[in-house]
Design a protein around this motif. Structure first.
Motif, PDB file in Angstrom:
ATOM      1  N   LEU A 226     -11.954  -3.195  -3.547  1.00  0.00           N
ATOM      2  CA  LEU A 226     -12.567  -3.315  -4.854  1.00  0.00           C
ATOM      3  C   LEU A 226     -14.302  -2.790  -4.569  1.00  0.00           C
ATOM      4  CD1 LEU A 226     -11.295  -6.586  -6.414  1.00  0.00           C
ATOM      5  CD2 LEU A 226     -10.572  -4.124  -6.599  1.00  0.00           C
ATOM      6  N   ALA A 227     -14.695  -3.038  -3.401  1.00  0.00           N
ATOM      7  CA  ALA A 227     -16.067  -2.443  -3.177  1.00  0.00           C
ATOM      8  C   ALA A 227     -16.086  -1.035  -2.700  1.00  0.00           C
ATOM      9  CB  ALA A 227     -16.632  -3.297  -2.148  1.00  0.00           C
ATOM     10  N   GLY A 228     -15.059  -0.171  -2.481  1.00  0.00           N
ATOM     11  CA  GLY A 228     -14.969   1.025  -2.078  1.00  0.00           C
ATOM     12  C   GLY A 228     -15.435   1.011  -0.831  1.00  0.00           C
ATOM     13  N   ARG A 229     -14.809   0.181  -0.031  1.00  0.00           N
ATOM     14  CA  ARG A 229     -15.448   0.183   1.585  1.00  0.00           C
ATOM     15  C   ARG A 229     -14.229   0.178   2.385  1.00  0.00           C
ATOM     16  NH1 ARG A 229     -19.510   1.861   3.787  1.00  0.00           N
ATOM     17  NH2 ARG A 229     -19.560  -0.023   5.108  1.00  0.00           N
ATOM     18  N   LEU A 230     -13.296   0.759   2.057  1.00  0.00           N
ATOM     19  CA  LEU A 230     -12.343   1.055   3.255  1.00  0.00           C
ATOM     20  C   LEU A 230     -12.473   2.234   4.049  1.00  0.00           C
ATOM     21  CD1 LEU A 230      -9.117   0.623   0.611  1.00  0.00           C
ATOM     22  CD2 LEU A 230      -9.719  -0.897   2.483  1.00  0.00           C
ATOM     23  N   SER A 231     -11.706   2.385   5.072  1.00  0.00           N
ATOM     24  CA  SER A 231     -11.900   3.081   6.213  1.00  0.00           C
ATOM     25  C   SER A 231     -11.398   4.590   5.507  1.00  0.00           C
ATOM     26  CB  SER A 231     -11.176   3.055   7.470  1.00  0.00           C
ATOM     27  OG  SER A 231      -9.788   2.888   7.057  1.00  0.00           O
ATOM     28  N   PRO A 232     -12.149   5.571   5.902  1.00  0.00           N
ATOM     29  CA  PRO A 232     -12.182   6.746   5.197  1.00  0.00           C
ATOM     30  C   PRO A 232     -10.687   7.319   5.031  1.00  0.00           C
ATOM     31  CG  PRO A 232     -13.999   7.210   6.711  1.00  0.00           C
ATOM     32  CD  PRO A 232     -13.267   5.692   6.888  1.00  0.00           C
ATOM     33  N   ASP A 233      -9.934   7.218   6.317  1.00  0.00           N
ATOM     34  CA  ASP A 233      -8.445   7.698   6.109  1.00  0.00           C
ATOM     35  C   ASP A 233      -7.619   6.894   5.137  1.00  0.00           C
ATOM     36  OD1 ASP A 233      -8.508   5.176   7.696  1.00  0.00           O
ATOM     37  OD2 ASP A 233      -6.966   6.156   9.370  1.00  0.00           O
ATOM     38  N   VAL A 234      -7.742   5.623   4.928  1.00  0.00           N
ATOM     39  CA  VAL A 234      -7.009   4.891   3.959  1.00  0.00           C
ATOM     40  C   VAL A 234      -7.628   5.200   2.758  1.00  0.00           C
ATOM     41  CG1 VAL A 234      -6.698   2.687   3.169  1.00  0.00           C
ATOM     42  CG2 VAL A 234      -6.527   3.039   5.472  1.00  0.00           C
ATOM     43  N   ALA A 235      -8.823   5.574   2.439  1.00  0.00           N
ATOM     44  CA  ALA A 235      -9.450   5.663   1.098  1.00  0.00           C
ATOM     45  C   ALA A 235      -8.767   7.030   0.603  1.00  0.00           C
ATOM     46  CB  ALA A 235     -10.936   5.826   1.231  1.00  0.00           C
ATOM     47  N   ALA A 236      -8.587   7.850   1.742  1.00  0.00           N
ATOM     48  CA  ALA A 236      -8.248   9.390   1.364  1.00  0.00           C
ATOM     49  C   ALA A 236      -6.833   9.515   0.915  1.00  0.00           C
ATOM     50  CB  ALA A 236      -8.518  10.421   2.511  1.00  0.00           C
ATOM     51  N   GLU A 237      -6.134   8.570   1.545  1.00  0.00           N
ATOM     52  CA  GLU A 237      -4.586   8.585   1.094  1.00  0.00           C
ATOM     53  C   GLU A 237      -4.237   7.649  -0.159  1.00  0.00           C
ATOM     54  OE1 GLU A 237      -1.995  10.073   2.949  1.00  0.00           O
ATOM     55  OE2 GLU A 237      -4.053  11.146   3.495  1.00  0.00           O
ATOM     56  N   GLN A 238      -5.127   6.723  -0.282  1.00  0.00           N
ATOM     57  CA  GLN A 238      -5.335   6.026  -1.988  1.00  0.00           C
ATOM     58  C   GLN A 238      -5.475   7.113  -3.063  1.00  0.00           C
ATOM     59  OE1 GLN A 238      -7.731   2.393  -1.759  1.00  0.00           O
ATOM     60  NE2 GLN A 238      -6.100   1.438  -0.911  1.00  0.00           N
ATOM     61  N   GLU A 239      -6.442   7.806  -2.560  1.00  0.00           N
ATOM     62  CA  GLU A 239      -7.068   8.931  -3.632  1.00  0.00           C
ATOM     63  C   GLU A 239      -5.799  10.140  -3.894  1.00  0.00           C
ATOM     64  OE1 GLU A 239      -7.930  12.450  -5.309  1.00  0.00           O
ATOM     65  OE2 GLU A 239      -7.473  12.606  -3.290  1.00  0.00           O
ATOM     66  N   LYS A 240      -4.887  10.232  -3.026  1.00  0.00           N
ATOM     67  CA  LYS A 240      -3.764  11.106  -3.104  1.00  0.00           C
ATOM     68  C   LYS A 240      -2.868  10.330  -4.013  1.00  0.00           C
ATOM     69  CE  LYS A 240      -4.385  13.359   1.366  1.00  0.00           C
ATOM     70  NZ  LYS A 240      -3.515  13.603   2.703  1.00  0.00           N
ATOM     71  N   VAL A 241      -2.398   9.114  -3.886  1.00  0.00           N
ATOM     72  CA  VAL A 241      -1.496   8.301  -4.583  1.00  0.00           C
ATOM     73  C   VAL A 241      -2.218   8.447  -6.081  1.00  0.00           C
ATOM     74  CG1 VAL A 241      -0.327   6.262  -4.978  1.00  0.00           C
ATOM     75  CG2 VAL A 241      -0.741   6.982  -2.541  1.00  0.00           C
ATOM     76  N   ARG A 242      -3.351   8.018  -6.395  1.00  0.00           N
ATOM     77  CA  ARG A 242      -3.824   7.898  -7.791  1.00  0.00           C
ATOM     78  C   ARG A 242      -3.849   9.328  -8.280  1.00  0.00           C
ATOM     79  NH1 ARG A 242      -8.399   5.225  -5.068  1.00  0.00           N
ATOM     80  NH2 ARG A 242      -8.226   2.921  -5.531  1.00  0.00           N
ATOM     81  N   TRP A 243      -3.971  10.265  -7.584  1.00  0.00           N
ATOM     82  CA  TRP A 243      -3.912  11.620  -8.067  1.00  0.00           C
ATOM     83  C   TRP A 243      -2.512  12.073  -8.553  1.00  0.00           C
ATOM     84  CZ3 TRP A 243      -0.946  15.674  -5.590  1.00  0.00           C
ATOM     85  CH2 TRP A 243      -1.022  16.708  -6.227  1.00  0.00           C
ATOM     86  N   SER A 244      -1.576  11.420  -7.871  1.00  0.00           N
ATOM     87  CA  SER A 244      -0.226  12.012  -8.157  1.00  0.00           C
ATOM     88  C   SER A 244       0.374  11.461  -9.566  1.00  0.00           C
ATOM     89  CB  SER A 244       0.668  11.524  -6.931  1.00  0.00           C
ATOM     90  OG  SER A 244       0.878  10.115  -7.017  1.00  0.00           O
ATOM     91  N   ASP A 245       1.463  12.043  -9.870  1.00  0.00           N
ATOM     92  CA  ASP A 245       2.199  11.846 -10.796  1.00  0.00           C
ATOM     93  C   ASP A 245       3.626  11.446 -10.430  1.00  0.00           C
ATOM     94  OD1 ASP A 245       0.718  12.592 -13.236  1.00  0.00           O
ATOM     95  OD2 ASP A 245       0.959  14.653 -12.492  1.00  0.00           O
ATOM     96  N   ALA A 246       3.898  11.639  -9.128  1.00  0.00           N
ATOM     97  CA  ALA A 246       5.147  11.308  -8.027  1.00  0.00           C
ATOM     98  C   ALA A 246       4.651  11.395  -6.904  1.00  0.00           C
ATOM     99  CB  ALA A 246       6.251  12.107  -8.643  1.00  0.00           C
ATOM    100  N   VAL A 247       5.733  10.484  -6.326  1.00  0.00           N
ATOM    101  CA  VAL A 247       5.365  10.232  -4.759  1.00  0.00           C
ATOM    102  C   VAL A 247       6.777  10.457  -4.188  1.00  0.00           C
ATOM    103  CG1 VAL A 247       4.755   8.870  -2.769  1.00  0.00           C
ATOM    104  CG2 VAL A 247       3.523   8.755  -4.729  1.00  0.00           C
ATOM    105  N   ILE A 248       7.061  11.434  -3.189  1.00  0.00           N
ATOM    106  CA  ILE A 248       8.159  11.720  -2.282  1.00  0.00           C
ATOM    107  C   ILE A 248       8.001  11.114  -0.937  1.00  0.00           C
ATOM    108  CG2 ILE A 248       9.911  13.304  -1.694  1.00  0.00           C
ATOM    109  CD1 ILE A 248       9.097  14.987  -4.042  1.00  0.00           C
ATOM    110  N   LEU A 249       8.656  10.346  -0.468  1.00  0.00           N
ATOM    111  CA  LEU A 249       8.798   9.940   0.968  1.00  0.00           C
ATOM    112  C   LEU A 249       9.860  10.632   1.544  1.00  0.00           C
ATOM    113  CD1 LEU A 249       7.816   6.129   1.020  1.00  0.00           C
ATOM    114  CD2 LEU A 249       6.234   8.052   0.814  1.00  0.00           C
TER     115      LEU A 249
END
Length: 265
Positions: A82-105
């Motif tokens: 909530l504070a925007g203070r996660l480690s950069p690698d985690v924050a980057a992956e969260q941004e990808k999920v937010r960006w997406s309309d679909a996620v494929i594993l």
């Protein structure tokens, strides 16, 4: 003469988890990316082994966490998220999920689950305050944290398909994958599709690989049009205050995990 209405451009995140770049999983990842881009979609890829993704959650994920304080992972992850203070690698992956309309594993089925590196991606990326938590809407439903996204599992398994059937010794594949389909995707509000699986993956002939790609291509074409698994919503009136399914709402003879899927039709 009839014309086909083109599908609108969508944004898709593909997360790949296999250590060998020449593996079947890598080939399916490449196929999916090329197929989706050819259809006009935007695609991002997180190749976890190539990224040398750190699997373990620890205090380093939360830079503001004081070293002399007990680490309560849920509370610490929520504060940092909530504070925007996660480690950069985690924050980057969260941004990808937010960006997406679909996620494929994309992953091999190892010991009836995802590889450790993919489990670590799930553990670290889906923090409290991002995928779930008291600051967000209730889980298990269209209004949950990551609602509006589709989700697809693409799985390779060394065993034959019949061994993952209703009487197969490994159990039904839908039951084996329930922790991801229901416990990750639906819990956070993403709408999971029926999984795609390539069986007998340790000895896949060129002919069977070509057939698998054709089937996978059809599944990718339906990523935004196929009906998702009709899991029940937590707030849809099927569960009581203790999150137990109310008696009598299930189809006759339903039991086990299938209780949490609405009858089709």
């Amino acid at each position: 003469m009839t014309t086909t209405t083109p599908q609108p451009c969508k944004k898709i995140l593909v997360v790949s988890a296999h250590p060998e770049p020449r593996s079947l999983n890598a080939a399916l990842t490449t196929f999916a990316v090329e197929h989706l881009r050819a259809a006009g979609h935007e695609v991002r890829v997180s190749d976890l082994y190539a990224m040398k993704w750190k699997s373990a959650v620890d205090a380093d994920d939360f830079p503001d966490h004081a070293g002399d304080r007990r680490l309560h992972v849920m509370a610490a992850s929520e504060r940092a998220t909530l504070a925007g203070r996660l480690s950069p690698d985690v924050a980057a992956e969260q941004e990808k999920v937010r960006w997406s309309d679909a996620v494929i594993l994309q992953f091999p089925l190892w010991w009836f689950s995802v590889p450790a590196i993919l489990k670590g991606w799930i553990d670290r990326v889906f923090t409290s305050g991002f995928g779930y938590g008291p600051a967000l809407p209730p889980p298990y439903g269209e209004g949950s944290a990551l609602a509006g996204r589709r989700a697809l599992l693409s799985v390779t398994a060394g065993a034959r398909e019949s061994s993952f059937s209703d009487r197969g010794i490994h159990g039904r594949l839908t039951d084996v994958l329930h922790p991801v389909q229901h416990g990750l995707f639906w819990f956070t509000g993403m709408a999971p599709l029926e999984p795609f699986a390539a069986y007998g993956s340790n000895d896949l002939s060129a002919e069977r690989f070509a057939a698998a790609k054709r089937e996978y291509g059809r599944r990718l074409d339906g990523l935004f049009t196929d009906e998702p698994v009709p899991f029940r919503s937590l707030v849809g009136g099927d569960y009581d205050h203790d999150m137990r399914l109310l008696p009598g709402v299930e189809a006759p003879g339903a039991n086990g995990l299938e209780l949490h899927v609405r009858p089709r039709g």
